[in-house]
Write a protein that holds these residues in place. Structure first.
Motif, mmCIF file in Angstrom:
data_model
loop_
_atom_site.group_PDB
_atom_site.id
_atom_site.type_symbol
_atom_site.label_atom_id
_atom_site.label_comp_id
_atom_site.label_asym_id
_atom_site.label_seq_id
_atom_site.Cartn_x
_atom_site.Cartn_y
_atom_site.Cartn_z
ATOM 1 N N UNK A 37 30.639 64.017 -11.003
ATOM 2 C CA UNK A 37 31.953 64.330 -11.562
ATOM 3 C C UNK A 37 33.016 63.381 -11.020
ATOM 4 N N UNK A 38 32.994 63.148 -9.716
ATOM 5 C CA UNK A 38 33.963 62.251 -9.096
ATOM 6 C C UNK A 38 33.827 60.833 -9.639
ATOM 7 N N UNK A 39 32.600 60.395 -9.821
ATOM 8 C CA UNK A 39 32.372 59.051 -10.358
ATOM 9 C C UNK A 39 32.864 58.964 -11.801
ATOM 10 N N UNK A 40 32.604 60.012 -12.561
ATOM 11 C CA UNK A 40 32.990 60.025 -13.972
ATOM 12 C C UNK A 40 34.497 60.022 -14.140
ATOM 13 N N UNK A 41 35.198 60.724 -13.252
ATOM 14 C CA UNK A 41 36.651 60.825 -13.347
ATOM 15 C C UNK A 41 37.370 59.851 -12.414
ATOM 16 N N UNK A 42 36.593 59.003 -11.748
ATOM 17 C CA UNK A 42 37.150 57.987 -10.848
ATOM 18 C C UNK A 42 38.011 58.618 -9.752
ATOM 19 N N UNK A 43 37.440 59.637 -9.077
ATOM 20 C CA UNK A 43 38.126 60.321 -7.983
ATOM 21 C C UNK A 43 37.500 59.945 -6.651
ATOM 22 N N UNK A 44 38.302 59.995 -5.608
ATOM 23 C CA UNK A 44 37.772 59.837 -4.259
ATOM 24 C C UNK A 44 36.889 61.046 -3.954
ATOM 25 N N UNK A 45 35.808 60.801 -3.232
ATOM 26 C CA UNK A 45 34.831 61.854 -3.041
ATOM 27 C C UNK A 45 34.234 61.819 -1.634
ATOM 28 N N UNK A 46 33.960 63.001 -1.107
ATOM 29 C CA UNK A 46 33.275 63.117 0.181
ATOM 30 C C UNK A 46 32.202 64.190 0.066
ATOM 31 N N UNK A 47 30.986 63.851 0.474
ATOM 32 C CA UNK A 47 29.876 64.796 0.469
ATOM 33 C C UNK A 47 29.624 65.226 1.902
ATOM 34 N N UNK A 48 29.879 66.495 2.192
ATOM 35 C CA UNK A 48 29.769 66.990 3.567
ATOM 36 C C UNK A 48 28.335 67.327 3.969
#
Length: 231
Positions: A182-193
């Motif tokens: 989802x983050x990649x699709x919407x070009x959002x910063x993302x963190x996987x904990x």
């Protein structure tokens, strides 16, 4: 004469923070630590406005309390983030919150919106894909520029009083993958904990006090990356 960064009190305190929260820095090289300290110092002067929007693990819920009590401020990741950076950080965590159908209106002067949601949706028997669809609708309703949003996939749950079967554990891992897509699709910063090794309590869902401290230390590094990308 100004002390060099290597010897500054702020850097020393930052090194102590990381060691205290998560042990020896390990992958945190001195170069990253120095840059993180520099960014936090600069942003502290700018008085960053940060909003943390999430559920009980953002609120700081203490599962030892039967009345919705919270950990002390020095054991809640939102408050630790505020203390260590000097930023104005609003805690908009809420116990039991599922992903809302639409987003509230956040102030236009928000510099960073941190979103971590989805665990309660899984606990209410939604599939990872259904939770991700709800999350995408929520994010699409945000009025803030996407450059100001940091999406965090919640730590996977583990077997405990609230997690009686393996399916929930598997779903939480799948949901994290959905969040990444989802983050990649919407070009959002993302963190996987998922790789942050967050300690959870007996229920398999809520952070321990040490879990909050580890989360805060890891998030400081993620915040550094997010802010540097927008300088």
């Amino acid at each position: 004469m100004e002390k060099p960064l290597e010897d500054s009190d702020g850097l020393i305190q930052l090194k102590k923070l990381i060691h205290r929260k998560i042990g020896k820095p390990g992958g945190f090289t001195m170069r990253i630590i120095k840059r993180l300290h520099s960014v936090c110092r600069e942003r502290k002067a700018e008085k960053m406005n940060v909003i943390c929007f999430g559920d009980s693990n953002t609120y700081g819920y203490d599962p030892r309390s039967y009345l919705g009590g919270r950990y002390d401020t020095d054991s809640r990741w939102v408050d630790i983030l505020a203390e260590e950076t000097g930023w104005t950080v609003r805690n908009l965590g809420e116990n039991g919150r599922e992903i809302p159908a639409s987003a509230p209106v956040f102030s236009a002067d928000t510099d960073l919106l941190i979103v971590m949601l989805g665990t309660n949706d899984l606990l209410q028997s939604r599939s990872p894909e259904q939770a991700a669809e709800r999350l995408e609708r929520f994010l699409s309703s945000l009025s803030l520029d996407r450059s100001k949003i940091l999406l965090i996939a919640p730590p996977p749950v583990k077997r405990g009083a609230w997690v009686p079967n393996q399916q929930l554990i598997d779903d939480s891992h799948t949901f994290a993958q959905c969040c990444r897509s989802l983050a990649e699709r919407r070009n959002l910063r993302f963190a996987d904990t998922g790789k942050w090794d967050i300690a959870l309590t007996y229920d398999g869902v809520h952070f321990t006090e040490q879990g909050h401290k580890t989360f805060a230390a890891r998030l400081l590094a993620v915040s550094y990356t997010h802010l540097r990308a927008h300088e």
